[in-house]
Design a protein around this motif. Structure first.
Motif, mmCIF file in Angstrom:
data_model
loop_
_atom_site.group_PDB
_atom_site.id
_atom_site.type_symbol
_atom_site.label_atom_id
_atom_site.label_comp_id
_atom_site.label_asym_id
_atom_site.label_seq_id
_atom_site.Cartn_x
_atom_site.Cartn_y
_atom_site.Cartn_z
ATOM 1 N N UNK A 138 42.219 47.283 45.211
ATOM 2 C CA UNK A 138 40.991 47.643 44.735
ATOM 3 C C UNK A 138 40.939 49.286 44.343
ATOM 4 N N UNK A 139 41.567 50.433 44.927
ATOM 5 C CA UNK A 139 40.946 51.895 45.160
ATOM 6 C C UNK A 139 41.679 52.476 43.985
ATOM 7 N N UNK A 140 42.812 51.932 43.170
ATOM 8 C CA UNK A 140 42.667 52.585 41.899
ATOM 9 C C UNK A 140 42.406 52.103 40.817
ATOM 10 N N UNK A 141 42.334 50.936 40.744
ATOM 11 C CA UNK A 141 41.526 50.391 39.554
ATOM 12 C C UNK A 141 40.388 50.465 39.015
ATOM 13 N N UNK A 160 36.879 49.806 38.544
ATOM 14 C CA UNK A 160 35.680 49.197 39.496
ATOM 15 C C UNK A 160 34.860 48.664 38.235
ATOM 16 N N UNK A 161 34.750 48.945 36.646
ATOM 17 C CA UNK A 161 34.093 47.812 36.178
ATOM 18 C C UNK A 161 34.958 46.573 35.794
ATOM 19 N N UNK A 162 36.336 46.795 36.144
ATOM 20 C CA UNK A 162 36.933 45.517 35.666
ATOM 21 C C UNK A 162 37.955 44.767 37.252
ATOM 22 N N UNK A 163 37.157 45.701 37.856
ATOM 23 C CA UNK A 163 38.024 45.171 39.377
ATOM 24 C C UNK A 163 37.016 44.716 40.653
ATOM 25 N N UNK A 164 36.828 43.503 40.677
ATOM 26 C CA UNK A 164 35.089 43.053 41.726
ATOM 27 C C UNK A 164 36.403 42.024 42.583
ATOM 28 N N UNK A 165 35.611 43.322 43.833
ATOM 29 C CA UNK A 165 36.105 42.756 45.387
ATOM 30 C C UNK A 165 34.467 41.462 45.569
ATOM 31 N N UNK A 166 35.391 40.047 46.044
ATOM 32 C CA UNK A 166 34.419 38.708 46.912
ATOM 33 C C UNK A 166 34.581 38.360 47.449
ATOM 34 N N UNK A 167 33.225 39.329 48.592
ATOM 35 C CA UNK A 167 32.822 38.328 50.103
ATOM 36 C C UNK A 167 31.848 38.106 50.697
ATOM 37 N N UNK A 222 39.945 40.393 31.050
ATOM 38 C CA UNK A 222 40.297 41.726 31.173
ATOM 39 C C UNK A 222 40.571 41.999 32.769
ATOM 40 N N UNK A 223 39.489 41.519 33.370
ATOM 41 C CA UNK A 223 39.122 41.814 34.710
ATOM 42 C C UNK A 223 39.742 40.618 35.828
ATOM 43 N N UNK A 224 40.028 41.410 36.987
ATOM 44 C CA UNK A 224 40.434 40.933 37.826
ATOM 45 C C UNK A 224 39.348 40.479 39.361
#
Length: 268
Positions: A58-61, A63-70, A95-97
């Protein structure tokens, strides 16, 4: 406890990770270009290294397209819903992760072992999970499921490190303390879960994480190699030089860059 000498050094790890992170950026561009959706599930025992590998991705993506779900403990309202309902809003759009730091598989692991769900709820989950994932895949979601493997000796060492390090102590919870005594029970639950939910449309991949750095590289490499060629031309950005004088912030005194704001201050 002294670490084993064959574990990957930080220098070697960073050298191997950097080109993979460039590929992750290309992957994100490919997802956006082709309107694809990517879901990656990270499961494993406590201390296995889920958050570390998620950060490496996630650090290099964007953040508007990569969501960390915890997700945390379900509320009373969520407990009254269809079990998968609380996870559906976190599925990605085109287009998202979405990177799941634990997922709906909580029911097959901690909830089952610790008695947080009934036997009927547990058995229903094992029946329904493959069908739920079938719907996700049929709708076009790219779904990957990783189980991070760590043995009990290494797990105990990591628990000790968290206890001793005030910057990591927040990772310990009362549930973790009890989980230490249920290593065998968690192993049995994992095997039952894998047998019931390892399918052609949503297979599990097991990764050795006794060496977390080597495990991260192995997992990221597998993820990248499991997707089509992600080469998408990068958008060219033209940045002509500024024609006017470059502005600079003016401070009242070079040795006092911090001061309370006042309407008549010398700041531009």
């Amino acid at each position: 406890m002294k670490r084993e000498p064959d574990k990957l050094s930080k220098k070697a790890y960073e050298a191997a990770l950097e080109p993979m992170q460039l590929e992750l950026v290309q992957l994100s561009r490919w997802l956006a270009h082709h309107h694809k959706r990517l879901v990656v599930i990270f499961e494993g025992r406590d201390t296995a290294g889920k958050s570390g590998v998620i950060r490496a991705i996630a650090d290099v993506l964007d953040p508007r397209r990569c969501q960390v779900v915890a997700l945390g403990k379900p509320s009373e309202q969520e407990r009254s819903q269809w079990y998968f309902q609380r996870y559906v809003p976190h599925l990605p759009s085109a287009g998202n992760v979405a990177l799941f730091d634990r997922s709906w598989y909580n029911r097959a692991g901690v909830e089952h072992v610790m008695g947080f769900c009934t036997d009927d709820e547990y058995r229903r989950f094992l029946r329904e999970a493959p069908h739920f994932e079938r719907m996700l895949v049929d709708d076009g979601i790219l779904l990957f499921k990783y189980w991070l493997c760590v043995d009990q000796v290494e797990q105990e060492q990591r628990f000790a490190e968290r206890l001793e390090d005030p910057l990591k102590r927040w990772k310990l919870s009362p549930v973790d303390v009890v989980a230490r005594t249920k290593y065998a029970e968690y192993g049995k639950a994992r095997n039952t879960m894998l047998k019931a939910t390892h399918t052609d449309h949503a297979p599990w991949t097991l990764v050795d994480f006794n060496d977390q750095r080597r495990g991260r590289l192995t997992l990221i490499r597998h993820l990248l190699d499991s997707l089509p060629d992600q080469a998408v031309p990068e958008q060219t950005i033209d940045m002509p030089p500024l024609s006017n004088r470059l502005g600079r912030e003016v401070f009242p005194a070079a040795h006092q860059p911090l001061q309370p704001y006042a309407p008549d201050s010398a700041f531009e």
